[in-house]
Design a protein around this motif. Sequence first.
Motif, PDB file in Angstrom:
ATOM      1  N   GLY A 110       1.659   7.282  -2.364  1.00 44.30           N
ATOM      2  CA  GLY A 110       2.969   7.312  -2.091  1.00 44.30           C
ATOM      3  C   GLY A 110       3.583   6.368  -3.209  1.00 44.30           C
ATOM      4  O   GLY A 110       4.649   6.539  -3.689  1.00 44.30           O
ATOM      5  N   LEU A 111       2.955   5.370  -3.588  1.00 41.32           N
ATOM      6  CA  LEU A 111       3.344   4.577  -4.535  1.00 41.32           C
ATOM      7  C   LEU A 111       3.084   5.045  -5.883  1.00 41.32           C
ATOM      8  O   LEU A 111       4.154   4.730  -6.904  1.00 41.32           O
ATOM      9  N   GLY A 112       2.294   5.781  -5.992  1.00 37.02           N
ATOM     10  CA  GLY A 112       1.955   6.384  -7.420  1.00 37.02           C
ATOM     11  C   GLY A 112       2.979   7.435  -7.819  1.00 37.02           C
ATOM     12  O   GLY A 112       3.331   7.619  -8.725  1.00 37.02           O
ATOM     13  N   ALA A 113       3.645   8.105  -6.613  1.00 38.42           N
ATOM     14  CA  ALA A 113       4.709   9.184  -6.714  1.00 38.42           C
ATOM     15  C   ALA A 113       5.896   8.282  -7.442  1.00 38.42           C
ATOM     16  O   ALA A 113       6.807   8.758  -8.175  1.00 38.42           O
ATOM     17  N   ALA A 114       6.043   7.087  -6.771  1.00 38.37           N
ATOM     18  CA  ALA A 114       7.261   6.172  -7.236  1.00 38.37           C
ATOM     19  C   ALA A 114       7.164   5.612  -8.590  1.00 38.37           C
ATOM     20  O   ALA A 114       7.932   4.791  -9.069  1.00 38.37           O
ATOM     21  N   GLY A 115       5.836   5.671  -9.064  1.00 39.52           N
ATOM     22  CA  GLY A 115       5.744   4.985 -10.396  1.00 39.52           C
ATOM     23  C   GLY A 115       5.111   3.247 -10.054  1.00 39.52           C
ATOM     24  O   GLY A 115       5.354   2.770 -10.889  1.00 39.52           O
ATOM     25  N   ARG A 116       4.888   3.103  -8.850  1.00 38.22           N
ATOM     26  CA  ARG A 116       4.331   1.656  -8.671  1.00 38.22           C
ATOM     27  C   ARG A 116       3.102   1.542  -7.953  1.00 38.22           C
ATOM     28  O   ARG A 116       3.097   0.882  -6.765  1.00 38.22           O
ATOM     29  N   ARG A 117       2.204   2.123  -8.717  1.00 39.56           N
ATOM     30  CA  ARG A 117       0.694   2.459  -8.079  1.00 39.56           C
ATOM     31  C   ARG A 117       0.382   1.129  -7.898  1.00 39.56           C
ATOM     32  O   ARG A 117      -0.586   0.479  -7.093  1.00 39.56           O
ATOM     33  N   GLU A 118       0.619  -0.011  -8.669  1.00 36.84           N
ATOM     34  CA  GLU A 118       0.160  -1.300  -8.881  1.00 36.84           C
ATOM     35  C   GLU A 118       0.472  -2.159  -7.598  1.00 36.84           C
ATOM     36  O   GLU A 118       0.021  -3.253  -7.215  1.00 36.84           O
ATOM     37  N   TRP A 119       1.418  -1.757  -6.693  1.00 32.46           N
ATOM     38  CA  TRP A 119       1.886  -2.300  -5.566  1.00 32.46           C
ATOM     39  C   TRP A 119       1.052  -2.167  -4.416  1.00 32.46           C
ATOM     40  O   TRP A 119       1.195  -2.915  -3.438  1.00 32.46           O
ATOM     41  N   ALA A 120       0.014  -1.252  -4.535  1.00 36.09           N
ATOM     42  CA  ALA A 120      -0.654  -0.942  -3.325  1.00 36.09           C
ATOM     43  C   ALA A 120      -1.626  -2.328  -2.980  1.00 36.09           C
ATOM     44  O   ALA A 120      -1.719  -2.477  -1.797  1.00 36.09           O
ATOM     45  N   MET A 121      -1.757  -3.239  -3.690  1.00 39.09           N
ATOM     46  CA  MET A 121      -2.297  -4.400  -3.043  1.00 39.09           C
ATOM     47  C   MET A 121      -1.511  -5.289  -2.150  1.00 39.09           C
ATOM     48  O   MET A 121      -1.952  -5.907  -1.237  1.00 39.09           O
ATOM     49  N   TYR A 122      -0.218  -4.938  -2.463  1.00 42.00           N
ATOM     50  CA  TYR A 122       0.772  -5.843  -1.510  1.00 42.00           C
ATOM     51  C   TYR A 122       0.681  -5.168  -0.154  1.00 42.00           C
ATOM     52  O   TYR A 122       1.494  -5.762   0.766  1.00 42.00           O
ATOM     53  N   VAL A 123       0.299  -3.579   0.105  1.00 45.84           N
ATOM     54  CA  VAL A 123       0.086  -3.244   1.261  1.00 45.84           C
ATOM     55  C   VAL A 123      -1.183  -3.306   1.713  1.00 45.84           C
ATOM     56  O   VAL A 123      -1.532  -3.624   3.177  1.00 45.84           O
ATOM     57  N   ARG A 124      -2.301  -3.379   1.137  1.00 43.69           N
ATOM     58  CA  ARG A 124      -3.821  -3.299   1.355  1.00 43.69           C
ATOM     59  C   ARG A 124      -4.228  -4.710   2.046  1.00 43.69           C
ATOM     60  O   ARG A 124      -4.794  -4.826   2.851  1.00 43.69           O
ATOM     61  N   VAL A 125      -3.811  -5.578   1.394  1.00 38.69           N
ATOM     62  CA  VAL A 125      -4.053  -7.192   1.799  1.00 38.69           C
ATOM     63  C   VAL A 125      -3.514  -7.391   3.321  1.00 38.69           C
ATOM     64  O   VAL A 125      -4.292  -7.609   4.115  1.00 38.69           O
ATOM     65  N   PRO A 126      -2.372  -7.307   3.477  1.00 39.58           N
ATOM     66  CA  PRO A 126      -1.981  -7.487   4.868  1.00 39.58           C
ATOM     67  C   PRO A 126      -2.415  -6.610   6.044  1.00 39.58           C
ATOM     68  O   PRO A 126      -2.801  -6.999   7.056  1.00 39.58           O
ATOM     69  N   ALA A 127      -2.535  -5.280   5.575  1.00 42.81           N
ATOM     70  CA  ALA A 127      -3.098  -4.503   6.583  1.00 42.81           C
ATOM     71  C   ALA A 127      -4.442  -4.748   6.680  1.00 42.81           C
ATOM     72  O   ALA A 127      -4.878  -4.433   8.140  1.00 42.81           O
ATOM     73  N   ALA A 128      -5.322  -5.161   5.683  1.00 40.94           N
ATOM     74  CA  ALA A 128      -6.871  -5.659   6.006  1.00 40.94           C
ATOM     75  C   ALA A 128      -6.743  -6.415   6.935  1.00 40.94           C
ATOM     76  O   ALA A 128      -7.806  -6.607   7.707  1.00 40.94           O
ATOM     77  N   LEU A 129      -6.172  -7.677   6.752  1.00 40.21           N
ATOM     78  CA  LEU A 129      -6.120  -9.044   7.515  1.00 40.21           C
ATOM     79  C   LEU A 129      -5.420  -8.589   8.987  1.00 40.21           C
ATOM     80  O   LEU A 129      -6.262  -9.292   9.852  1.00 40.21           O
ATOM     81  N   SER A 130      -4.650  -7.816   9.038  1.00 39.81           N
ATOM     82  CA  SER A 130      -4.180  -7.432  10.382  1.00 39.81           C
ATOM     83  C   SER A 130      -5.132  -6.748  11.186  1.00 39.81           C
ATOM     84  O   SER A 130      -5.545  -6.832  12.390  1.00 39.81           O
ATOM     85  N   CYS A 131      -5.984  -5.749  10.385  1.00 37.05           N
ATOM     86  CA  CYS A 131      -6.762  -4.917  11.320  1.00 37.05           C
ATOM     87  C   CYS A 131      -8.094  -5.789  11.476  1.00 37.05           C
ATOM     88  O   CYS A 131      -8.691  -5.626  12.354  1.00 37.05           O
ATOM     89  N   LEU A 132      -8.328  -6.661  10.709  1.00 40.75           N
ATOM     90  CA  LEU A 132      -9.536  -7.509  10.943  1.00 40.75           C
ATOM     91  C   LEU A 132      -9.167  -8.305  12.225  1.00 40.75           C
ATOM     92  O   LEU A 132     -10.042  -8.608  13.141  1.00 40.75           O
ATOM     93  N   LEU A 133      -8.101  -8.887  12.357  1.00 37.41           N
ATOM     94  CA  LEU A 133      -7.526  -9.689  13.560  1.00 37.41           C
ATOM     95  C   LEU A 133      -7.603  -8.779  14.650  1.00 37.41           C
ATOM     96  O   LEU A 133      -7.873  -9.153  15.823  1.00 37.41           O
TER      97      LEU A 133
END
Length: 153
Positions: free
Chosen positions: A66-89
């Motif tokens: 989804g971010l790659g289609a918008a040309g912003r693939r490097e923004w994935a970490m801004y979704v990955r980190v809070p999602a991983a922490l939230s899932c861990l909790l």
Amino acid sequence: MRKVVVGSPFQLLLLAGSFALAAYAGVRLLADDWFGVALWLVGAALLHDLVLLPLYAVADRAVVRGLGAAGRREWAMYVRVPAALSCLLLLVWFPLISGVGRVDRRYRSATGLSPDGFLGRWLLITAVLFGGSALLLALRVRRATKVRPSADH
């Protein structure tokens, strides 16, 4: 012949101490109900490898695409980190967040506190994690646009 790297005496002492602590914890953990603990560990490994890993791999791939289609693939970490922490909790506190089973009574008897509010607090922490990540992304994008020279000059 290769030289064997052993490490400093402090590293060896720290490693020996950590192995001793792990052995002590293992003996204490397995003393009462070794079969239940072993069953839980095997079940957790199977659940992770057969169910959770494919789920979050598909979710991550969807975010990257989804971010790659918008040309912003490097923004994935801004979704990955809070999602991983939230899932861990969620994984750690799932019994109290979901309110399933006898956990409420056991939590209240062990701590003297009410188990109410875990879902609301987890949702609040998740919102703060994603909000902080979005704020950090906005600040970095703003800084990048200020630093980048304009095309007019």
